[in-house]
Write an enzyme that holds these catalytic residues in place. Structure first.
Site, PDB file in Angstrom:
ATOM      1  N   HIS A 274      -8.194  -4.904   0.318  1.00 26.22           N
ATOM      2  CA  HIS A 274      -6.953  -4.189   0.621  1.00 26.22           C
ATOM      3  C   HIS A 274      -6.177  -4.824   1.767  1.00 26.22           C
ATOM      4  CE1 HIS A 274      -4.321  -0.728   0.233  1.00 26.22           C
ATOM      5  NE2 HIS A 274      -4.294  -0.621   1.546  1.00 26.22           N
TER       6      HIS A 274
ATOM      7  N   ASP B  96     -10.114  -4.563  -3.951  1.00 24.06           N
ATOM      8  CA  ASP B  96      -9.540  -3.590  -3.015  1.00 24.06           C
ATOM      9  C   ASP B  96     -10.514  -2.426  -2.850  1.00 24.06           C
ATOM     10  OD1 ASP B  96      -7.998  -1.545  -1.755  1.00 24.06           O
ATOM     11  OD2 ASP B  96      -6.166  -2.492  -2.483  1.00 24.06           O
TER      12      ASP B  96
ATOM     13  N   SER C  93       0.836  -1.194   0.000  1.00 28.27           N
ATOM     14  CA  SER C  93       0.000   0.000   0.000  1.00 28.27           C
ATOM     15  C   SER C  93       0.883   1.262   0.000  1.00 28.27           C
ATOM     16  CB  SER C  93      -0.936  -0.035   1.214  1.00 28.27           C
ATOM     17  OG  SER C  93      -1.834   1.036   1.206  1.00 28.27           O
TER      18      SER C  93
END
Length: 292
Positions: A267, A236, A163
């Site tokens: 995610h 996600d 991320s």
């Protein structure tokens, strides 16, 4: 009378809007880097020993004097450690490095990597407050530690970013690609300004106020020689899968790029998806362990 009241209402609305704009500009880092989530993340950090891993914590000093924490897990036996790749790990925008230890257990025990797991400024027990400039300094401090370590400096180096950590890794590698053997990014965004309309829809018209840029879509083009693994969760809910797909398209490394998508991944659960660790193991075998 009505006109005066109307003007007062306009003035009040303008004042509130200006105040909100100023506050948003000043405090946006608290919104973009939620280091305190989940609750307790700034005070309780799990130790490697809890996962039967080498329990070494080091304090690194960034160029601006901020002191950050890092877990260093080196394979046992100097000869084994020198022959093992080192994973420089940058975690996502929430939690702390202790939350990543279950995954680190696989990297260390099953894959045989040395690991340097970084706790950004303002995260976990590290000093300071997170921001783009600071996190880049933290990444460089971790790299400098490896480059001066008597064992790790002799090993192949892989940057791994999840991320936000993917943006950190891309930035670091794009500036010093010759020091790295590979890059792995997971659910990473094109840039912060392109992410905000999706992640924070209420602020989409105030993107111009964002001073945290993280322009990965520009920097990924500068990485031209090392292999890159892209790990993308198609469901996600925070970073649209299209961001990862675009980063993959923009990448033109001659070292090869590998795409692995997870149809049901979100995610935060990518590492729990079938084939996640297999994809990383295969990439490491093909491009790092067997690359000589």
């Amino acid at each position: 009378m009505l006109l005066t009241l109307f003007l007062y209402l306009i003035y009040f609305a303008v004042a509130v809007t200006l105040l909100f704009t100023v506050l948003l500009y000043i405090f946006q880092c608290e919104l973009l880097y939620p280091a305190g989530f989940p609750h307790g993340s700034r005070s309780v950090v799990a130790r490697p020993v809890q996962y039967d891993l080498p329990d070494k914590e080091v304090t690194l000093e960034a160029a601006d004097g901020v002191r950050i924490r890092s877990y260093v897990m080196i394979q046992r036996g100097e000869e084994v450690a020198i022959q093992s790749p080192t994973l420089l790990w940058f975690h996502s925008h929430t939690g702390n490095m202790g939350h990543r230890l279950p995954i680190a257990q696989v990297f260390y025990k099953k894959f045989g990597y040395n690991i340097v797991l970084v706790s950004y400024r303002g995260y976990g027990l590290s000093e300071g407050k997170p921001n783009e400039i600071g996190l880049k300094l933290d990444a460089q401090a971790a790299l400098d530690y490896i480059l001066h370590h008597p064992i790790l400096r002799h090993t192949k180096l892989i940057a791994f970013g999840q991320s936000l950590g993917g943006a950190v890794a891309i930035d670091l590698v794009s500036k010093q690609e010759h020091l790295f053997s590979a890059l792995i990014i997971e659910n990473t965004f094109l840039s912060m300004t392109l992410l905000i309309p999706h992640a924070l829809p209420a602020l989409q018209y105030l993107v111009y106020l964002c001073h945290q840029k993280w322009r990965s879509y520009q920097l990924i083009r500068k990485i031209q020689h090392i292999p890159i693994l892209f790990l993308s969760s198609l469901k996600d809910e925070l970073v649209p899968a299209s961001h990862m797909a675009k980063l993959h398209d923009l990448c033109h490394t001659d070292g090869g790029k590998t795409w692995k998508e997870f149809e049901r991944g979100t995610h935060y659960d990518t590492c729990m998806q079938p084939g996640y660790f297999d994809a990383i193991a295969e990439f490491g075998h093909d491009h790092v362990w067997e690359s000589d």
